[in-house]
Write a protein that holds these residues in place. Sequence first.
Motif, short mmCIF file in Angstrom:
data_model
loop_
_atom_site.label_atom_id
_atom_site.label_comp_id
_atom_site.label_asym_id
_atom_site.label_seq_id
_atom_site.Cartn_x
_atom_site.Cartn_y
_atom_site.Cartn_z
N PRO A 1 -7.23 -9.57 -0.13
CA PRO A 1 -6.89 -8.63 -1.21
C PRO A 1 -7.89 -8.54 -2.37
O PRO A 1 -7.53 -8.69 -3.54
CB PRO A 1 -5.54 -9.18 -1.70
CG PRO A 1 -5.63 -10.65 -1.47
CD PRO A 1 -6.43 -10.81 -0.20
N HIS A 2 -9.16 -8.28 -2.04
CA HIS A 2 -10.09 -7.96 -3.12
C HIS A 2 -9.72 -6.60 -3.70
O HIS A 2 -9.52 -5.63 -2.94
CB HIS A 2 -11.52 -7.94 -2.59
CG HIS A 2 -12.04 -9.30 -2.24
ND1 HIS A 2 -12.35 -10.25 -3.19
CD2 HIS A 2 -12.30 -9.86 -1.04
CE1 HIS A 2 -12.79 -11.34 -2.59
NE2 HIS A 2 -12.76 -11.15 -1.29
N PRO A 3 -9.62 -6.48 -5.01
CA PRO A 3 -9.12 -5.23 -5.61
C PRO A 3 -9.91 -3.99 -5.20
O PRO A 3 -9.33 -2.95 -4.90
CB PRO A 3 -9.22 -5.49 -7.12
CG PRO A 3 -9.18 -6.98 -7.25
CD PRO A 3 -9.85 -7.52 -6.04
N GLY A 4 -11.25 -4.09 -5.22
CA GLY A 4 -12.05 -2.92 -4.86
C GLY A 4 -11.84 -2.51 -3.43
O GLY A 4 -11.73 -1.30 -3.11
N GLN A 5 -11.78 -3.47 -2.54
CA GLN A 5 -11.56 -3.18 -1.12
C GLN A 5 -10.22 -2.47 -0.92
O GLN A 5 -10.13 -1.48 -0.19
CB GLN A 5 -11.58 -4.49 -0.33
CG GLN A 5 -11.29 -4.35 1.14
CD GLN A 5 -11.37 -5.68 1.88
OE1 GLN A 5 -12.14 -6.55 1.52
NE2 GLN A 5 -10.54 -5.84 2.91
N ILE A 6 -9.18 -2.97 -1.58
CA ILE A 6 -7.85 -2.36 -1.45
C ILE A 6 -7.86 -0.93 -1.97
O ILE A 6 -7.31 -0.01 -1.34
CB ILE A 6 -6.81 -3.21 -2.20
CG1 ILE A 6 -6.55 -4.52 -1.43
CG2 ILE A 6 -5.51 -2.44 -2.40
CD1 ILE A 6 -5.63 -5.48 -2.14
N LYS A 7 -8.51 -0.72 -3.13
CA LYS A 7 -8.54 0.63 -3.72
C LYS A 7 -9.30 1.61 -2.84
O LYS A 7 -8.89 2.77 -2.67
CB LYS A 7 -9.14 0.57 -5.11
CG LYS A 7 -8.27 -0.13 -6.14
CD LYS A 7 -8.99 -0.24 -7.49
CE LYS A 7 -8.12 -0.96 -8.50
NZ LYS A 7 -8.82 -1.13 -9.81
N VAL A 8 -10.44 1.18 -2.30
CA VAL A 8 -11.23 2.08 -1.46
C VAL A 8 -10.48 2.40 -0.17
O VAL A 8 -10.46 3.56 0.27
CB VAL A 8 -12.62 1.46 -1.17
CG1 VAL A 8 -13.34 2.25 -0.07
CG2 VAL A 8 -13.46 1.43 -2.44
N ALA A 9 -9.86 1.41 0.45
CA ALA A 9 -9.10 1.67 1.67
C ALA A 9 -7.98 2.68 1.41
O ALA A 9 -7.76 3.61 2.21
CB ALA A 9 -8.52 0.37 2.21
N ARG A 10 -7.30 2.50 0.28
CA ARG A 10 -6.22 3.44 -0.06
C ARG A 10 -6.77 4.84 -0.25
O ARG A 10 -6.20 5.84 0.23
CB ARG A 10 -5.51 2.97 -1.32
CG ARG A 10 -4.33 3.87 -1.72
CD ARG A 10 -3.74 3.46 -3.06
NE ARG A 10 -3.35 2.06 -3.07
CZ ARG A 10 -3.83 1.15 -3.92
NH1 ARG A 10 -4.72 1.51 -4.85
NH2 ARG A 10 -3.42 -0.10 -3.87
N LYS A 11 -7.91 4.94 -0.95
CA LYS A 11 -8.50 6.26 -1.21
C LYS A 11 -8.95 6.92 0.09
O LYS A 11 -8.75 8.13 0.30
CB LYS A 11 -9.68 6.13 -2.16
CG LYS A 11 -10.20 7.47 -2.66
CD LYS A 11 -9.14 8.16 -3.49
CE LYS A 11 -9.59 9.50 -3.99
NZ LYS A 11 -8.54 10.18 -4.79
#
Length: 498
Positions: free
Chosen positions: A245-255
Amino acid sequence: MVELDGHTLTPEAAARVMLAGEGVRASPDALSRVSESHRRLLVRISQGGPIYGVSTGFGKLSRVSIPPEDFGALQENVVRSHAAGVGAPLSDEAVRGMLLFRANSLLKGLSGVRPEVIELLLGMLNAGVYPVVPEQGSVGASGDLVPLAHLSLVLLGEGRARFRGEELPGEEALRRAGLSPLSGLAPKEGLALLNGTSYMLSLTTLAWALGRRAFQAALLSSSLTFQALRGSTAPLDERLHEARPHPGQIKVARKLRELLSGSSLTDSWKGDVQDPYSLRCLPQLLGPVLEALLWVEERLRIEMNSATDNPLIFPDGEVLPGGNFHGEILAFSAEALAVALAELGAGCERRMSLLLSAEERGLPPFLSPEAGPSSGLMLLQYTAASLTAENKVLSHPAAVDSIPTSAGKEDHNSMGATSAWKALRIAENVISQVALELTCARWAVALAGEEGLSPATKAPYERLSQLVPPPGPDRYLGEAIAKVREAVRSGEVSVGGL
């Protein structure tokens, strides 16, 4: 209009001033603090005793006492003597940043200058009087002495400046803009103008702003490439990213899930169970870039609202020598940004290579409908590869070295000005690499079937199609690539929400 008070300037607002020319004004309360700071300095001078850079020389000459009758000349001399830069002149965007950040730092009211110094800085910024500042000469400590000296010459009616596209003597540029030079400098004003991090801060802020636009456009280019290559969306599954759960990874995957939702092109190729890394690992590749941009943004926010000259005059009247001019934090920020952006561009080049050699996924070689007689977009990848190689060299850190100056008195310099210069060069290169991928993606999607695009990418693709002609026989595409590059640089072609 951006109001400056020395405390609340944001990187976003700074970028508007630098890139779009938005106007600025000083807060009346901040100007009152500046007046009070100048008064405190005069009181401290009247009490006697040495004050660095006011009643002493500079650097190694700090043991030399200066008589009161020479206090003004000392300040003017430091501006003239320190204007020793070389190289190409900075862009108007970078000079706007220097004017903005020097003024905002002085507005904190800890530097002892008169309000009219700040008012002239802001008057020049709003009127478009941009001092000619050579890009080479700062070692990133004791402030950006050399470039800020060139900038400050114009406040005295000296040096050279650009006004409405014409390079002029400083005094003439001010006259044409309806401004007047300072009649001289009061104690500490020359030092306060030079002894700051405004050059490093300006170039790093520019690199950050352009890097953020490149990142947002890369979300679009990668999602178009993903669809043209009929990529598998399984690696974007939320459960995978919750497991790391790295924040950037989670945000990019969601986007990316949002951008690709509803596409009939994705998941339509069954030739392998896994895509290449540059598709499959997009969240793991772009997520760290996002986190680096956010980390650098916070460093910039702090720095552009900081007092970075020496000494500082505090409300209790005490004058404290220190080292807030040292650019180590900006050097580290610029180096981190450089690495992140270089990797962003490298990913664009790899995805272009996939697009140009995806015959098994239904695309013709080099995206040419007439491969053989026509070379298609073959050479776009060459250009992207050359930029990748340049970015690798530029990513070598300048901040791990130090060269002493001023006869060893200034024995550790950050070299952050070089770090910032490199980061900005990389950012401009990456803007080009994203534009090149977008150009390839425009042809690839047209060949794969644009009717299958996801709803979220249809409108941006239609805009891209207005800039780049459809696939066909070989033709000159330089002007189209330049248009796409400008659309990326201006933020017109991008994906918001991150």
